[in-house]
Design a protein around this motif. Structure first.
Motif, PDB file in Angstrom:
ATOM      1  N   GLY A 249      26.512  55.129 -41.170  1.00 32.57           N
ATOM      2  CA  GLY A 249      25.939  55.318 -39.942  1.00 32.57           C
ATOM      3  C   GLY A 249      25.222  55.250 -39.363  1.00 32.57           C
ATOM      4  O   GLY A 249      23.776  55.614 -39.931  1.00 32.57           O
ATOM      5  N   PHE A 250      24.633  53.988 -39.657  1.00 30.52           N
ATOM      6  CA  PHE A 250      23.593  53.203 -38.740  1.00 30.52           C
ATOM      7  C   PHE A 250      23.116  53.173 -37.145  1.00 30.52           C
ATOM      8  O   PHE A 250      23.950  53.114 -36.778  1.00 30.52           O
ATOM      9  CB  PHE A 250      22.853  51.945 -39.346  1.00 30.52           C
ATOM     10  CG  PHE A 250      22.909  51.649 -40.250  1.00 30.52           C
ATOM     11  CD1 PHE A 250      23.853  51.929 -41.513  1.00 30.52           C
ATOM     12  CD2 PHE A 250      21.371  51.403 -41.346  1.00 30.52           C
ATOM     13  CE1 PHE A 250      23.347  51.707 -43.011  1.00 30.52           C
ATOM     14  CE2 PHE A 250      20.890  51.930 -42.233  1.00 30.52           C
ATOM     15  CZ  PHE A 250      22.490  51.137 -43.534  1.00 30.52           C
TER      16      PHE A 250
ATOM     17  N   CYS B 262      22.540  38.025 -43.286  1.00 26.52           N
ATOM     18  CA  CYS B 262      22.577  38.135 -44.708  1.00 26.52           C
ATOM     19  C   CYS B 262      22.503  39.206 -45.370  1.00 26.52           C
ATOM     20  O   CYS B 262      22.873  38.292 -46.645  1.00 26.52           O
ATOM     21  CB  CYS B 262      21.168  37.202 -44.576  1.00 26.52           C
ATOM     22  SG  CYS B 262      21.118  35.276 -43.374  1.00 26.52           S
ATOM     23  N   ALA B 263      21.944  40.515 -44.601  1.00 27.49           N
ATOM     24  CA  ALA B 263      22.068  41.254 -45.505  1.00 27.49           C
ATOM     25  C   ALA B 263      23.678  41.421 -46.429  1.00 27.49           C
ATOM     26  O   ALA B 263      23.755  42.309 -46.800  1.00 27.49           O
ATOM     27  CB  ALA B 263      21.111  42.418 -45.391  1.00 27.49           C
ATOM     28  N   ALA B 264      24.232  41.568 -44.948  1.00 28.75           N
ATOM     29  CA  ALA B 264      25.932  42.056 -45.581  1.00 28.75           C
ATOM     30  C   ALA B 264      26.661  41.150 -45.670  1.00 28.75           C
ATOM     31  O   ALA B 264      27.149  41.626 -47.470  1.00 28.75           O
ATOM     32  CB  ALA B 264      26.824  41.744 -44.084  1.00 28.75           C
ATOM     33  N   LEU B 265      25.843  39.735 -46.196  1.00 32.10           N
ATOM     34  CA  LEU B 265      26.870  39.594 -47.268  1.00 32.10           C
ATOM     35  C   LEU B 265      26.280  39.172 -48.302  1.00 32.10           C
ATOM     36  O   LEU B 265      27.529  39.143 -50.082  1.00 32.10           O
ATOM     37  CB  LEU B 265      26.274  37.565 -47.042  1.00 32.10           C
ATOM     38  CG  LEU B 265      27.114  36.720 -46.843  1.00 32.10           C
ATOM     39  CD1 LEU B 265      28.482  37.160 -47.257  1.00 32.10           C
ATOM     40  CD2 LEU B 265      26.455  35.345 -46.641  1.00 32.10           C
ATOM     41  N   ARG B 266      25.010  40.228 -48.781  1.00 27.60           N
ATOM     42  CA  ARG B 266      24.506  40.754 -49.819  1.00 27.60           C
ATOM     43  C   ARG B 266      24.968  42.064 -50.151  1.00 27.60           C
ATOM     44  O   ARG B 266      25.718  42.016 -52.187  1.00 27.60           O
ATOM     45  CB  ARG B 266      23.200  40.595 -50.304  1.00 27.60           C
ATOM     46  CG  ARG B 266      22.281  39.079 -49.681  1.00 27.60           C
ATOM     47  CD  ARG B 266      20.595  39.208 -50.376  1.00 27.60           C
ATOM     48  NE  ARG B 266      20.648  39.953 -49.228  1.00 27.60           N
ATOM     49  CZ  ARG B 266      19.740  39.177 -47.832  1.00 27.60           C
ATOM     50  NH1 ARG B 266      20.497  37.965 -47.701  1.00 27.60           N
ATOM     51  NH2 ARG B 266      19.083  39.727 -47.637  1.00 27.60           N
TER      52      ARG B 266
ATOM     53  N   TYR C  32      17.614  46.848 -41.935  1.00 27.18           N
ATOM     54  CA  TYR C  32      17.464  46.913 -43.092  1.00 27.18           C
ATOM     55  C   TYR C  32      18.747  47.948 -44.531  1.00 27.18           C
ATOM     56  O   TYR C  32      18.582  48.266 -44.950  1.00 27.18           O
ATOM     57  CB  TYR C  32      16.740  48.332 -42.615  1.00 27.18           C
ATOM     58  CG  TYR C  32      15.666  47.759 -41.795  1.00 27.18           C
ATOM     59  CD1 TYR C  32      14.405  46.037 -42.561  1.00 27.18           C
ATOM     60  CD2 TYR C  32      14.794  48.480 -41.291  1.00 27.18           C
ATOM     61  CE1 TYR C  32      14.144  46.002 -42.164  1.00 27.18           C
ATOM     62  CE2 TYR C  32      13.527  47.940 -40.307  1.00 27.18           C
ATOM     63  CZ  TYR C  32      12.823  46.841 -40.818  1.00 27.18           C
ATOM     64  OH  TYR C  32      11.848  46.236 -39.890  1.00 27.18           O
ATOM     65  N   LEU C  33      20.144  47.089 -43.200  1.00 27.20           N
ATOM     66  CA  LEU C  33      21.172  47.985 -44.720  1.00 27.20           C
ATOM     67  C   LEU C  33      21.244  47.898 -46.320  1.00 27.20           C
ATOM     68  O   LEU C  33      21.765  48.599 -46.962  1.00 27.20           O
ATOM     69  CB  LEU C  33      21.835  48.052 -43.866  1.00 27.20           C
ATOM     70  CG  LEU C  33      22.327  46.548 -43.729  1.00 27.20           C
ATOM     71  CD1 LEU C  33      23.633  46.205 -45.401  1.00 27.20           C
ATOM     72  CD2 LEU C  33      23.771  46.157 -42.244  1.00 27.20           C
ATOM     73  N   GLU C  34      20.885  47.096 -46.558  1.00 28.74           N
ATOM     74  CA  GLU C  34      20.664  46.366 -47.854  1.00 28.74           C
ATOM     75  C   GLU C  34      19.501  47.259 -48.510  1.00 28.74           C
ATOM     76  O   GLU C  34      20.178  47.647 -49.971  1.00 28.74           O
ATOM     77  CB  GLU C  34      20.365  45.033 -48.027  1.00 28.74           C
ATOM     78  CG  GLU C  34      20.303  44.307 -49.555  1.00 28.74           C
ATOM     79  CD  GLU C  34      20.249  42.684 -49.651  1.00 28.74           C
ATOM     80  OE1 GLU C  34      19.611  41.931 -49.560  1.00 28.74           O
ATOM     81  OE2 GLU C  34      20.209  43.315 -50.828  1.00 28.74           O
TER      82      GLU C  34
END
Ligand SMILES: C[S@@+](CC[C@H](N)C(=O)[O-])C[C@H]1O[C@@H](n2cnc3c(N)ncnc32)[C@H](O)[C@@H]1O
Length: 309
Positions: A59-60, A227-231, A86-88
């Motif tokens: 959880g962010f 974009c990070a979510a996709l990775r 910064y999730l990635e």
């Protein structure tokens, strides 16, 4: 009510489209998930319930106040006090190789509007702050005191969708020559004669929304997060996103159909679509009349879901 009192009174935030947004993740036991906007933890608690003690949920939230809502009895939950853009990096830090679903319920929570010290609401004469993360960055007062007229006009018109954005920007730059902006009432004094009484509440809300989006770089961090979510998503993984204004909804809609925020779908030699995401359903899900009555904050909500190809 102080921030602490609001939290202990248990009215931090009422989750919007709770079942529908969680259904969007198609949760299976043992799965790994991210709630990018933890807030009061309503969606997170529903995900944890469906995980039934298995798998993991991150959880962010960039606002330290949200940490007060962390469930104390869930060993499969990790609170990450960070911006979701910064999730990635965080997933790499935790050794996650891919997740099964990412939920985001964008914007601020009721807690932000109800806290009379943070400047998100025109109901209270607080310092013009509006930062979700109070550790750094510009406040709303900084924006009003330093941006030139063209930049302010763009923010009011684009982020607030205000018809009189240019006049407001002109009035702000004139006013600050005499006195710096510090408190919410300073801004109300400038804006009231321009906005008028007929649409005062609606347009003040739009003005405050515009400033909040700028202060927290909401459009920029949303793009970075998508974009990070996709990775970070595994093939077959789900993206379930709640938006509250047309700009962010357009960005999410474009991204879900094409994998980029412009919405440009690439095609192969044979004319087949090459999007990395497949939207679920043709239209966004919106709250029922009953939910809108019960929870007025849900009125502008739109839920969009996509699957990673
Ligand atoms: C609409 S509330 C989420 C409410 C939550 N779904 C619930 O059920 O209580 C949005 C939350 O996300 C946080 N937030 C907004 N933008 C963020 C960002 N870029 N990174 C991390 N947290 C963010 C806000 O601080 C706020 O607590």
């Amino acid at each position: 009510m102080s921030a602490k009192e609001i939290i202990t009174a248990g009215c931090y935030h009422i989750p919007v489209l709770l079942s529908e947004t969680t259904d969007g993740l198609d949760i299976h036991e043992g799965g790994r998930y991210i709630d990018a906007t933890f807030g009061g933890g309503g969606h997170s608690r529903e995900i944890l319930r469906r995980l039934n003690g298995t798998g993991h949920l991150y959880g962010f939230d960039q606002d330290a106040d949200a940490a007060t809502n962390v469930p104390q009895d869930a060993a499969n939950f990790t609170f990450v006090h960070s911006n979701f853009q910064y999730l990635e990096h965080w997933m790499r830090f935790y050794g996650e190789e891919g997740v099964d679903g990412i939920l985001a319920d964008l914007g601020v929570s009721s807690h932000h509007f109800d806290d009379e010290h943070r400047g998100f609401s025109f109901r209270f004469d607080a310092p013009l702050d509006m930062r979700m993360n109070r550790k750094g960055g510009m406040t709303a007062a900084d924006v009003l005191n330093t941006y030139d007229e063209a930049a302010l006009s763009k923010i009011f018109t684009l982020y607030g969708e205000l018809k009189n954005g240019r006049r407001l920007a002109n009035a702000v730059t004139k006013q600050r020559g005499a006195r710096e902006y510090r408190m919410v009432n300073d801004l109300l004094e400038t804006a009231r004669p321009i906005i008028g009484t007929a649409r005062e509440k609606k347009d003040m809300a739009k003005l405050f929304q515009a400033l909040r989006i700028e202060v927290n770089h909401e459009m920029e961090v949303l793009e970075n997060m998508l974009c990070a979510a996709l990775r970070v998503l595994k093939p077959g993984g789900r993206l379930s996103i709640l938006t509250y204004h047309s700009l962010e909804d357009r960005m999410v809609k474009n991204f879900m159909r094409s994998g980029n925020i412009e919405g440009k779908v690439e095609v192969d030699f044979y004319g087949n679509r090459l999007s990395p995401l497949q939207p679920v359903g043709n239209k966004p899900i919106v709250p029922s009349e009953e939910e809108q009555q019960r929870n007025p904050r849900s009125r502008s909500a739109k839920l969009r879901v996509a699957v990673k190809v």
